[in-house]
Scaffold this motif. Sequence first.
Motif, PDB file in Angstrom:
ATOM      1  N   GLY A 101       5.893  -3.423  15.140  1.00 53.30           N
ATOM      2  CA  GLY A 101       5.298  -2.267  14.491  1.00 53.30           C
ATOM      3  C   GLY A 101       4.578  -2.647  13.226  1.00 53.30           C
ATOM      4  O   GLY A 101       4.681  -3.783  12.744  1.00 53.30           O
ATOM      5  N   ASP A 102       3.825  -1.699  12.702  1.00 53.41           N
ATOM      6  CA  ASP A 102       3.146  -1.912  11.434  1.00 53.41           C
ATOM      7  C   ASP A 102       2.709  -0.566  10.875  1.00 53.41           C
ATOM      8  O   ASP A 102       2.830   0.467  11.523  1.00 53.41           O
ATOM      9  CB  ASP A 102       1.955  -2.862  11.575  1.00 53.41           C
ATOM     10  N   MET A 103       2.232  -0.608   9.655  1.00 54.70           N
ATOM     11  CA  MET A 103       1.678   0.547   8.980  1.00 54.70           C
ATOM     12  C   MET A 103       0.306   0.145   8.493  1.00 54.70           C
ATOM     13  O   MET A 103       0.168  -0.892   7.848  1.00 54.70           O
ATOM     14  CB  MET A 103       2.559   0.955   7.790  1.00 54.70           C
ATOM     15  N   ARG A 104      -0.688   0.941   8.835  1.00 47.37           N
ATOM     16  CA  ARG A 104      -2.066   0.635   8.442  1.00 47.37           C
ATOM     17  C   ARG A 104      -2.732   1.885   7.914  1.00 47.37           C
ATOM     18  O   ARG A 104      -2.460   2.987   8.386  1.00 47.37           O
ATOM     19  CB  ARG A 104      -2.859   0.113   9.632  1.00 47.37           C
ATOM     20  N   GLY A 105      -3.609   1.673   6.952  1.00 43.33           N
ATOM     21  CA  GLY A 105      -4.340   2.813   6.432  1.00 43.33           C
ATOM     22  C   GLY A 105      -5.140   2.455   5.207  1.00 43.33           C
ATOM     23  O   GLY A 105      -5.569   1.309   5.040  1.00 43.33           O
ATOM     24  N   THR A 106      -5.314   3.447   4.340  1.00 41.22           N
ATOM     25  CA  THR A 106      -6.171   3.286   3.175  1.00 41.22           C
ATOM     26  C   THR A 106      -5.509   3.843   1.921  1.00 41.22           C
ATOM     27  O   THR A 106      -4.597   4.672   1.992  1.00 41.22           O
ATOM     28  CB  THR A 106      -7.503   4.024   3.379  1.00 41.22           C
ATOM     29  N   ALA A 107      -6.025   3.386   0.803  1.00 43.48           N
ATOM     30  CA  ALA A 107      -5.720   3.978  -0.500  1.00 43.48           C
ATOM     31  C   ALA A 107      -7.062   4.259  -1.159  1.00 43.48           C
ATOM     32  O   ALA A 107      -7.960   3.406  -1.134  1.00 43.48           O
ATOM     33  CB  ALA A 107      -4.893   3.037  -1.363  1.00 43.48           C
ATOM     34  N   THR A 108      -7.203   5.447  -1.715  1.00 47.20           N
ATOM     35  CA  THR A 108      -8.431   5.788  -2.417  1.00 47.20           C
ATOM     36  C   THR A 108      -8.084   6.342  -3.787  1.00 47.20           C
ATOM     37  O   THR A 108      -7.045   6.982  -3.968  1.00 47.20           O
ATOM     38  CB  THR A 108      -9.268   6.830  -1.639  1.00 47.20           C
ATOM     39  N   LEU A 109      -8.952   6.065  -4.745  1.00 48.73           N
ATOM     40  CA  LEU A 109      -8.791   6.589  -6.100  1.00 48.73           C
ATOM     41  C   LEU A 109      -9.932   7.550  -6.381  1.00 48.73           C
ATOM     42  O   LEU A 109     -11.090   7.246  -6.088  1.00 48.73           O
ATOM     43  CB  LEU A 109      -8.829   5.454  -7.132  1.00 48.73           C
ATOM     44  N   ALA A 110      -9.606   8.706  -6.963  1.00 51.82           N
ATOM     45  CA  ALA A 110     -10.605   9.693  -7.358  1.00 51.82           C
ATOM     46  C   ALA A 110     -10.210  10.255  -8.715  1.00 51.82           C
ATOM     47  O   ALA A 110      -9.054  10.614  -8.930  1.00 51.82           O
ATOM     48  CB  ALA A 110     -10.696  10.814  -6.326  1.00 51.82           C
TER      49      ALA A 110
END
Length: 160
Positions: A101-110
């Motif tokens: 398994g794994d966890m994937r995605g994004t982080a965004t700053l606003a």
Amino acid sequence: MSKQLRQDLTYGAPLAAVAAMLADPAFREEVCERQRVLRHDVRVDSTGEGVEVRIEQVQDAAGIPSFAKKLIGDEITIVQEEHWASPEAGDITVTIPGKPGDMRGTATLAESGGVTTETVDLTVKVSIPLVGGKVEGLVADMLRKALLVENKVGRDYLSR
């Protein structure tokens, strides 16, 4: 199957200060210490305009339900890699070496009005027949708690 995890982390600081914090190895070390990991290794490297973050940590599996502990063991090694192409956006991958398994995605700053929100959006996928969905929920809950600790450490860090 997979489970979505979306968490907003708010900081009373400009985007540039939050991005600098996320690229500071001392901040990442402090987060590991506050998360009470058994052992950790933090690397942060600048890559031109971007930043590469790699955190390997070993956590105690105490308190994990027995069905999951059988799969994981007494300790859990977690590898978190972040690839920030700009101060505003990064890709995140979290793996448990040797586990399905794994966890994937994004982080965004606003930033808005001097307040910066980091939005972490991850897909948790565990490929284990019958119990995969339960493990995905468990992992998502663990990640959410870890992100909330990181947010607390970040707020303290930025107030100094």
